[in-house]
Design a protein around this motif. Structure first.
Motif, PDB file in Angstrom:
ATOM      1  N   ALA A  92       0.954  -1.234   0.129  1.00  0.00           N
ATOM      2  CA  ALA A  92      -0.118  -0.213  -0.039  1.00  0.00           C
ATOM      3  C   ALA A  92       0.946   1.404   0.033  1.00  0.00           C
ATOM      4  CB  ALA A  92      -0.921  -0.001   1.224  1.00  0.00           C
ATOM      5  N   VAL A  93       0.182   2.248  -0.293  1.00  0.00           N
ATOM      6  CA  VAL A  93       0.997   3.636   0.053  1.00  0.00           C
ATOM      7  C   VAL A  93       0.340   4.068   1.475  1.00  0.00           C
ATOM      8  CG1 VAL A  93       0.786   6.159  -0.598  1.00  0.00           C
ATOM      9  CG2 VAL A  93       0.586   4.446  -2.339  1.00  0.00           C
ATOM     10  N   TYR A  94       1.539   4.207   2.180  1.00  0.00           N
ATOM     11  CA  TYR A  94       1.572   4.534   3.765  1.00  0.00           C
ATOM     12  C   TYR A  94       1.547   6.139   3.905  1.00  0.00           C
ATOM     13  CZ  TYR A  94       1.390  -0.428   4.826  1.00  0.00           C
ATOM     14  OH  TYR A  94       0.995  -1.705   4.959  1.00  0.00           O
ATOM     15  N   TYR A  95       0.326   6.687   4.805  1.00  0.00           N
ATOM     16  CA  TYR A  95       0.507   8.112   4.902  1.00  0.00           C
ATOM     17  C   TYR A  95       0.678   8.232   6.323  1.00  0.00           C
ATOM     18  CZ  TYR A  95      -1.737   8.397   0.136  1.00  0.00           C
ATOM     19  OH  TYR A  95      -1.917   8.189  -0.967  1.00  0.00           O
ATOM     20  N   CYS A  96       1.173   9.366   7.013  1.00  0.00           N
ATOM     21  CA  CYS A  96       1.004   9.754   8.339  1.00  0.00           C
ATOM     22  C   CYS A  96       0.085  11.159   8.192  1.00  0.00           C
ATOM     23  CB  CYS A  96       2.317  10.082   8.829  1.00  0.00           C
ATOM     24  SG  CYS A  96       3.116  11.705   8.270  1.00  0.00           S
ATOM     25  N   ALA A  97      -0.440  11.179   9.353  1.00  0.00           N
ATOM     26  CA  ALA A  97      -1.344  12.257   9.513  1.00  0.00           C
ATOM     27  C   ALA A  97      -1.327  12.827  10.926  1.00  0.00           C
ATOM     28  CB  ALA A  97      -2.907  11.948   9.143  1.00  0.00           C
ATOM     29  N   ARG A 115      -6.194  16.660  10.250  1.00  0.00           N
ATOM     30  CA  ARG A 115      -6.273  17.730   9.331  1.00  0.00           C
ATOM     31  C   ARG A 115      -4.821  17.553   8.563  1.00  0.00           C
ATOM     32  NH1 ARG A 115      -5.955  24.242  10.902  1.00  0.00           N
ATOM     33  NH2 ARG A 115      -5.735  24.867   8.912  1.00  0.00           N
ATOM     34  N   TYR A 116      -3.819  17.538   9.008  1.00  0.00           N
ATOM     35  CA  TYR A 116      -2.433  17.287   8.227  1.00  0.00           C
ATOM     36  C   TYR A 116      -2.288  16.027   7.763  1.00  0.00           C
ATOM     37  CZ  TYR A 116      -2.123  22.086  10.413  1.00  0.00           C
ATOM     38  OH  TYR A 116      -2.156  23.124  10.805  1.00  0.00           O
ATOM     39  N   TRP A 117      -1.787  16.263   6.534  1.00  0.00           N
ATOM     40  CA  TRP A 117      -1.247  14.728   5.844  1.00  0.00           C
ATOM     41  C   TRP A 117      -0.169  14.609   5.103  1.00  0.00           C
ATOM     42  CZ3 TRP A 117      -4.261  10.273   5.956  1.00  0.00           C
ATOM     43  CH2 TRP A 117      -5.338  10.316   6.531  1.00  0.00           C
ATOM     44  N   GLY A 118       0.846  13.746   5.161  1.00  0.00           N
ATOM     45  CA  GLY A 118       1.830  13.556   4.152  1.00  0.00           C
ATOM     46  C   GLY A 118       1.620  13.139   2.908  1.00  0.00           C
ATOM     47  N   GLN A 119       2.638  13.159   2.012  1.00  0.00           N
ATOM     48  CA  GLN A 119       2.265  12.677   0.550  1.00  0.00           C
ATOM     49  C   GLN A 119       2.229  11.273   0.382  1.00  0.00           C
ATOM     50  OE1 GLN A 119       5.216  13.371   1.785  1.00  0.00           O
ATOM     51  NE2 GLN A 119       6.421  11.563   0.960  1.00  0.00           N
ATOM     52  N   GLY A 120       2.878  10.332   1.388  1.00  0.00           N
ATOM     53  CA  GLY A 120       2.692   9.224   1.061  1.00  0.00           C
ATOM     54  C   GLY A 120       3.877   8.431   0.867  1.00  0.00           C
ATOM     55  N   THR A 121       4.471   7.156   1.160  1.00  0.00           N
ATOM     56  CA  THR A 121       5.402   6.281   1.023  1.00  0.00           C
ATOM     57  C   THR A 121       4.946   4.965   0.324  1.00  0.00           C
ATOM     58  OG1 THR A 121       7.766   5.498   1.331  1.00  0.00           O
ATOM     59  CG2 THR A 121       6.171   5.722   3.262  1.00  0.00           C
ATOM     60  N   GLN A 122       5.379   4.360  -0.643  1.00  0.00           N
ATOM     61  CA  GLN A 122       4.940   3.096  -1.236  1.00  0.00           C
ATOM     62  C   GLN A 122       5.639   2.013  -0.539  1.00  0.00           C
ATOM     63  OE1 GLN A 122       2.499   2.382  -3.929  1.00  0.00           O
ATOM     64  NE2 GLN A 122       3.050   0.294  -2.989  1.00  0.00           N
ATOM     65  N   VAL A 123       4.956   1.083  -0.081  1.00  0.00           N
ATOM     66  CA  VAL A 123       5.399  -0.341   0.547  1.00  0.00           C
ATOM     67  C   VAL A 123       4.877  -1.317  -0.239  1.00  0.00           C
ATOM     68  CG1 VAL A 123       5.339  -1.593   2.525  1.00  0.00           C
ATOM     69  CG2 VAL A 123       5.699   0.897   2.883  1.00  0.00           C
TER      70      VAL A 123
END
Length: 127
Positions: A92-97, A115-123
């Motif tokens: 998946a693409v993993y996002y932090c928020a 409210r705040y989200w990153g752009q994601g990293t692919q695993v």
């Protein structure tokens, strides 16, 4: 400007481990609940894990409980996700928020609560 930047995603074999990082800048999140969310191919975003401001309270989805560990280093304004015993279905693409409300007493498990989200990293986990 507030930014969350994830890193650490890559291709790994089933049974392997990865450690994802989420570095925050632009404001401090030391008092905020932060989480990891993932979106697999063709799937909706899925809540994975959350951690409260102190780091002492954590929440995990059943699908990752016992295999993933969320942690944070407030001095570095960074949240981590240690992923062990990886499975192909973890691909998946993993996002932090991060939430904006400080010092939460309850768990917030809906994506709209963050409210705040990153752009994601692919695993990607190969079988």
């Amino acid at each position: 400007q507030v930014q969350l930047v994830e890193s650490g995603g890559r291709l790994v074999q089933a049974g392997g481990s990865l450690r994802l990082s989420c570095a925050a800048s632009g404001r401090t999140f030391s008092s905020a609940t932060m989480c990891w969310v993932r979106q697999g191919p063709g799937k909706e975003r899925e809540f994975v894990a959350a951690i409260r401001y102190s780091g002492g309270s954590t929440y995990y989805a059943d699908s990752v409980k016992g295999r993933f560990t969320i942690s944070r280093d407030n001095a570095k304004n960074t949240v981590y996700l240690q992923m062990d015993s990886l499975r192909p279905e973890d691909t998946a693409v993993y996002y932090c928020a991060a939430r904006t409300q400080p010092y939460d007493s309850f768990w917030y498990l809906h994506l709209n609560d963050y409210r705040y989200w990153g752009q994601g990293t692919q695993v990607t986990v190969s079988s």
